[in-house]
Design a protein around this motif. Structure first.
Motif, PDB file in Angstrom:
ATOM      1  N   TYR A  12       0.819  -1.203   0.000  1.00 21.16           N
ATOM      2  CA  TYR A  12       0.000   0.000   0.000  1.00 21.16           C
ATOM      3  C   TYR A  12       0.865   1.270   0.000  1.00 21.16           C
ATOM      4  O   TYR A  12       0.567   2.233  -0.688  1.00 21.16           O
ATOM      5  CB  TYR A  12      -0.893   0.032   1.244  1.00 21.16           C
ATOM      6  N   PRO A  15       4.661   0.870  -3.107  1.00 20.39           N
ATOM      7  CA  PRO A  15       4.757  -0.085  -4.215  1.00 20.39           C
ATOM      8  C   PRO A  15       5.699   0.429  -5.294  1.00 20.39           C
ATOM      9  O   PRO A  15       5.800   1.644  -5.509  1.00 20.39           O
ATOM     10  CB  PRO A  15       3.320  -0.156  -4.729  1.00 20.39           C
ATOM     11  N   PRO A  19       0.284  -1.001  -6.866  1.00 21.40           N
ATOM     12  CA  PRO A  19      -0.270  -0.840  -5.514  1.00 21.40           C
ATOM     13  C   PRO A  19      -1.376  -1.843  -5.239  1.00 21.40           C
ATOM     14  O   PRO A  19      -2.082  -2.299  -6.156  1.00 21.40           O
ATOM     15  CB  PRO A  19      -0.808   0.592  -5.529  1.00 21.40           C
TER      16      PRO A  19
END
Length: 212
Positions: A12, A15, A19
């Motif tokens: 979260y 990334p 994501p």
């Protein structure tokens, strides 16, 4: 029937390219009739004492630089070899930056050409993961792999690009556990494709040994 428990591990906060936001909702919805899905970026959930509470681990990890720690690696290897299920989606193969996990997954990611329309062809129609799955087309990143020669895997699907035919999904046993890799999964639109939704659902059920 009591629902089984799945762990969806991704990123979260930092990334690289993929994501977990949005993907978490899609995966949870696809599996909602069979599993409750815990979505997290906490790698400590791979430790043996934590991962043992799940029936399935789903990797959407997007960490291409920092390897999974030795303790987390040991936890995942122990989990799968002891009978756990592992489903790896698209960039989830980024865990393979140590050789132990690369062997667990059966291959290493090498590179990918540009995002493109691809036709995915079923090559193992009798495998439970592929039940009622026929060829389908979808825009995706055409990942390429180096296979581990020691893993006895079943290639489930292939794709063709510029005349080359390459693997797009495979499955194998690892100790007492089961592993499935699905190449598609670049973005949320993939998880809204009905063919891929069915494929992912059946892969999850097979890996977790859920009845068909």
């Amino acid at each position: 029937m009591e629902k089984r428990k799945a762990l969806l591990l991704g990123d979260y906060t930092y990334p690289e390219f993929h994501p977990l936001q949005g993907i978490d909702r899609e995966v949870t919805h696809i599996l909602q009739d069979w599993m409750t899905v815990q979505c997290s970026e906490n790698r400590k959930l791979l430790l043996k004492e934590n991962i043992s509470g799940f029936d399935l681990c789903i990797s959407y990890v997007d960490n291409w630089k920092d390897p999974i720690s030795p303790q987390q690696t040991a936890g995942l290897l122990s989990y799968v070899s002891g009978g756990g299920g592992l489903l790896v989606l698209h960039n989830g193969i980024s865990m393979n930056n140590n050789y132990e996990i690369a062997q667990l997954l059966g291959a290493k990611f090498t590179r990918h050409p540009a995002y493109a329309p691809l036709e995915f062809r079923t090559v193992a129609p009798d495998h439970p993961v592929m039940e009622s799955i026929t060829s389908f087309s979808m825009d995706e990143e055409p990942y390429r792999f180096e296979f581990d020669p020691f893993t006895q895997k079943t290639v489930l699907m292939e794709y063709e690009l510029d005349g080359d035919i390459r693997p797009a999904a495979w499955a194998h046993s690892y100790g007492l556990g089961r592993v499935v890799y699905l190449m598609p999964g670049h973005h949320q639109a993939t998880f809204q494709n009905e063919n891929f939704r069915r494929l992912m659902m059946q892969a999850a059920k097979w890996a977790a040994r859920l009845p068909g």
